[in-house]
Design a protein around this motif. Sequence first.
Motif, PDB file in Angstrom:
ATOM      1  N   GLY A 241      30.470 -24.955  37.842  1.00 26.45           N
ATOM      2  CA  GLY A 241      30.565 -23.892  38.838  1.00 26.45           C
ATOM      3  C   GLY A 241      31.874 -23.125  38.778  1.00 26.45           C
ATOM      4  N   ARG A 434      23.814 -27.361  50.266  1.00 28.56           N
ATOM      5  CA  ARG A 434      24.193 -28.301  51.299  1.00 28.56           C
ATOM      6  C   ARG A 434      23.035 -29.190  51.679  1.00 28.56           C
ATOM      7  NH1 ARG A 434      26.666 -25.478  56.153  1.00 28.56           N
ATOM      8  NH2 ARG A 434      26.083 -23.484  55.257  1.00 28.56           N
TER       9      ARG A 434
ATOM     10  N   ALA C  61      17.951 -12.528  58.925  1.00 30.00           N
ATOM     11  CA  ALA C  61      18.274 -12.934  57.545  1.00 30.00           C
ATOM     12  C   ALA C  61      18.081 -11.812  56.514  1.00 30.00           C
ATOM     13  CB  ALA C  61      17.447 -14.161  57.154  1.00 30.00           C
ATOM     14  N   GLU C 189      27.740 -14.560  49.496  1.00 29.40           N
ATOM     15  CA  GLU C 189      28.322 -15.257  48.348  1.00 29.40           C
ATOM     16  C   GLU C 189      29.611 -16.003  48.705  1.00 29.40           C
ATOM     17  OE1 GLU C 189      27.304 -15.482  44.959  1.00 29.40           O
ATOM     18  OE2 GLU C 189      25.422 -14.825  45.867  1.00 29.40           O
ATOM     19  N   PHE C 192      30.056 -19.793  47.982  1.00 30.12           N
ATOM     20  CA  PHE C 192      30.058 -20.106  46.554  1.00 30.12           C
ATOM     21  C   PHE C 192      31.322 -19.589  45.888  1.00 30.12           C
ATOM     22  CE2 PHE C 192      25.665 -19.533  47.979  1.00 30.12           C
ATOM     23  CZ  PHE C 192      25.279 -20.858  47.906  1.00 30.12           C
ATOM     24  N   LEU C 195      33.830 -22.125  46.481  1.00 35.93           N
ATOM     25  CA  LEU C 195      33.533 -23.308  45.677  1.00 35.93           C
ATOM     26  C   LEU C 195      33.939 -23.095  44.222  1.00 35.93           C
ATOM     27  CD1 LEU C 195      31.921 -25.792  46.753  1.00 35.93           C
ATOM     28  CD2 LEU C 195      29.962 -24.856  45.558  1.00 35.93           C
ATOM     29  N   GLN C 196      33.704 -21.902  43.731  1.00 36.53           N
ATOM     30  CA  GLN C 196      33.932 -21.614  42.324  1.00 36.53           C
ATOM     31  C   GLN C 196      35.336 -21.099  42.058  1.00 36.53           C
ATOM     32  OE1 GLN C 196      30.656 -18.927  42.208  1.00 36.53           O
ATOM     33  NE2 GLN C 196      29.335 -20.372  41.189  1.00 36.53           N
ATOM     34  N   GLY C 197      36.128 -20.984  43.105  1.00 37.40           N
ATOM     35  CA  GLY C 197      37.487 -20.526  42.903  1.00 37.40           C
ATOM     36  C   GLY C 197      37.620 -19.035  42.670  1.00 37.40           C
ATOM     37  N   ASP C 200      40.470 -18.150  47.030  1.00 33.82           N
ATOM     38  CA  ASP C 200      41.080 -19.387  47.538  1.00 33.82           C
ATOM     39  C   ASP C 200      40.807 -19.571  49.029  1.00 33.82           C
ATOM     40  OD1 ASP C 200      42.342 -19.777  45.035  1.00 33.82           O
ATOM     41  OD2 ASP C 200      43.902 -18.346  45.622  1.00 33.82           O
ATOM     42  N   SER C 211      29.477 -22.356  60.726  1.00 32.10           N
ATOM     43  CA  SER C 211      28.046 -22.079  60.532  1.00 32.10           C
ATOM     44  C   SER C 211      27.748 -21.625  59.101  1.00 32.10           C
ATOM     45  CB  SER C 211      27.543 -21.052  61.538  1.00 32.10           C
ATOM     46  OG  SER C 211      28.121 -19.788  61.301  1.00 32.10           O
ATOM     47  N   ALA C 212      28.689 -20.938  58.453  1.00 30.10           N
ATOM     48  CA  ALA C 212      28.436 -20.505  57.077  1.00 30.10           C
ATOM     49  C   ALA C 212      28.894 -21.548  56.055  1.00 30.10           C
ATOM     50  CB  ALA C 212      29.136 -19.176  56.804  1.00 30.10           C
ATOM     51  N   GLY C 213      29.422 -22.657  56.554  1.00 21.39           N
ATOM     52  CA  GLY C 213      29.813 -23.730  55.642  1.00 21.39           C
ATOM     53  C   GLY C 213      31.073 -23.438  54.851  1.00 21.39           C
TER      54      GLY C 213
END
Lengths: 434, 202, 323
Positions: A241, A434, C61, C189, C192, C195-197, C200, C211-213
């Motif tokens: 990823g 998740r 959505a 996005e 992600f 997560l993918q850098g 930061d 809520s959006a994690g």
Amino acid sequence: MMNGIVDPYLMFYFVSFIIMILLQVPISYAMASSSLLYAVINHQSFVMFAQKTANSFADFNMLALPAFLFVGIFMNEIGLTDRIFGMAEKWLGHLPGGLAHSNIMASMIFAGMSGSALADAGGLGTIEVKAMTDAGYDKNFSVAVTAASAGIGPIIPPSINFVVWAFLSKTSTLAMFQAGMLPGICMGIAMMAWVIYATKKYNIKVPVIEKSNWGDRYKSTIHALPALGGPAILVFGIMTGIFTPTECSVVAAAYCVILSIILKRFSIKMLTKALRDTLSSAGMAMSLCATGLIFNWMIVTSGLINAMTNFMLGLGNEILILLVLNGILMFLGCFIGSMQILIMIAPLLMNIAAGLGMSYIQIGVMAVLNVTLGLITPPMAPALFVTAKATGGSFDAALKYTVQFLIPMVITLAFVTFYEPLTMWLPKILGSVR
Amino acid sequence: MKKLIYLCESVLNRFINFLKTITGYAIFLFMALLFFQVCMRFIFNHPIYGIDEMVTFFMIWTMSMGWCTVYWDNEHAVLEFVMKKMPHLFQRIMYNVTNLIVVIISIIYIPGSKKLFDMQMKMTPVGGLDFSKAYYYALPVLVMSIIMLVLSIYKTIAYLVTGDDKLVAPVQEEVLALLELDESRTRKEKERGGDNDDEWNS
Amino acid sequence: ATTEEPTQAAETTEPEKKEAVVVKFGNAGAIGEPAPEACQEFCDLANEAFDGEFVFEFYPAEQLGNEGTMMENLQVDLQQGMMCSLDSLASYSKDINILSMAFAFESSEHMLNYLHSEVADPIWNALDDNGFHMVNFEFQKNPRIFFCKYPLYSPADMVGMKYRIPNLPIFEKNALAMGATPTVVSWSEYPFALLQGVVDGGECSKDSYKSAGLYEAAKYVTEVNYAYPVECIIFSKTFWDSLTAEQQDIVNECAEKAAEGYNETIKQKWEDDKAFLIDEGEVTFVEYDRQAFLDAAAPLAEALEEEGFFETEDLYNKVQAFK
Ligand code: NA
Ligand code: NA
């Protein structure tokens, strides 16, 4: 969303669409036309057409589409695919079924670089069929293995159909790619198993080559390294990823170009040709996405999707619903191209997934795998058509062996449909879901 | 009349040919820009603000123009298994109906994209570019629809005059459009090539 | 089928047959987030109040497109209403920029005082000119925070940070003022990209952080409350003008009721979220130097004024009167 109102002219749009595509109106224009009828009858602004078109072209994830098309086209232009097959030959050629396994494995490796099936069938396929027939294999069987194994291309990442599905369902392209990995490998293994069974059962001529020694194997692997580098970068990027799929696509493209320069196979003429071909393929695909977005607006806001969802979910039993859904997809796949089906049916698939508590990712992999079967189902069987055409084989004679490969593919499809971890385990442990 | 048609054909062929090459290189350019951005992020940890929007700019323009070239080459995805079995006259009528559909759709795109252009012109620029998104959202679609209208009107008229199926008939195998087999492409380029006018005389 | 019953009931009482008018109402949020819940509440209230005269259909959505698309839909009456963050209308109405400007307001009340005053009139006029009608902007989200993969004690820690921004220039200016490197990433996005850098960290309202994690990949929160975002309900002007005054009142009332419900729960929700984030999410709330952030933002007002970010002259100083 369970909104009750259904447009009274609904069937009219739908039937007009079906008639148009049957009468060979380009699918993109058929979608635009039935949406136009909807817009006129409901006094909706024509701005929608321009807006949806621009929006689908502007989607940042869709940038991966031209880039992956370019990679597929360029890889075949550089002509490194023979080295991939050469390596697979040294490693697997001695097994029962011999070069058929090498053929499937080469497709699995090529799938790690290419986003579509037909680039495999028309490019790598010619080398595979030639090698197999030279070694004394039944030509029809060779063509069949090649056509069927090309179907691994859109399942093992990268995959253009996954990019399109992620765009349509607003899920993560990365998660889609990760989810396709295991089903793709399973499909390859299932096909290899089928080769062992079928060659025995039908007495197909499959001379086994001599087992290579380790030295030869290493040599062939080293020789194939430049061709393996691309898939390695992509798979590494996708699994860890660290790259987004869009970034992966341009990194792969850059790798191809740099490699061709190092190997002294680069020329401006070749680049120009590859770019022009990329434009045509991408233009066709994107026009479908654009009109598909317009069409989706029509079928979502007219209530069609709700009506169909209610009908499907009304079947009650989850297994039955999924079987019917797979049946519909498979039927459509016999006639219509895979991307077109995804675009037309995405809102329905999403609603059913939501209704059944299935992930959009799992149902997306299921749908893509299902429509991939259409590559080798008559009457169209485009993968077989291309392979036969590119290798001078006979479509009709090879069809018998080709459709047999539906058995391992449908078994894989059943696992994808009913065994959630096959798709979802990898994205989950890699953290993109998740 | 026929002469005029051949002249138009030749001009349009050259135009599309040129459009394909420059648009193809525009795709190359935005892939290069994106690759540069990836390098900036990974190696220098400093992505350049504005590149992403620039790439979007190129993407919309190239795909809009790509749509025009696909139409000109009759490479759109079609369902052919029913029509294959139809009498030739019926096929020819349908080719023209299809072409009229393209004319109509192109026409309705024009006021829509013009209106969208006006709406977007009122918005402030975003994404680090100095100009409004109207220039890369609505405008390319407007230009596309105008080109498509010209091409589809030309095909409609030219077909009536020459009756040449190649003008309007879909490329036989839909899959070729996705695959770009060398053989078919070179054959087609030869057949429809801008410099090659003598096919008309045969 | 449930919506058909009131229609039939209306038909039997009224002699002339009147077809229900469908009102398409959209939102970008995923089901389960506070905003779409408030939208559903609003649509339910409206459907009850109109008793079949109008049928409010809610599309969550991004079913009708992303926020930008839905705004265009509203302009040409392809859809009639939507809920969005008020900030995101800044492309159409420049003064809205000040709502997202870092540290322009010191509290939610401060900002709402401004929005209710006539100083804010240019905002509503500009929206009107672009074909929007503002119905309600009082869905008060929790304030905006910074968060990152590493702790941000002061703006010095943000130098070189790849900071996610939406495609709105004011957010770029905020990022640059803090010394960060702005990177445009779409909302969907965002997780992600973390997560993918690709980025930061960045900013968001407190509600979205959980809520959006976003907390899963970036676990250090600097609870600076640099802006007080609100969700708003807007309608297509064409549609709004087609309503009678009574009908408009009904819509306004339903929106007010939905906003009340939203505001009653949202503060408590953050308390719960925060407890969860600390206990189970392994999130650290950083002890930060507030003055340093204020200092970094201090030159912003003048710079934005100069670069034409506001329609109203001297807007920054004008809004300070509403403290
Ligand atoms: Na692939
Ligand atoms: Na193969």
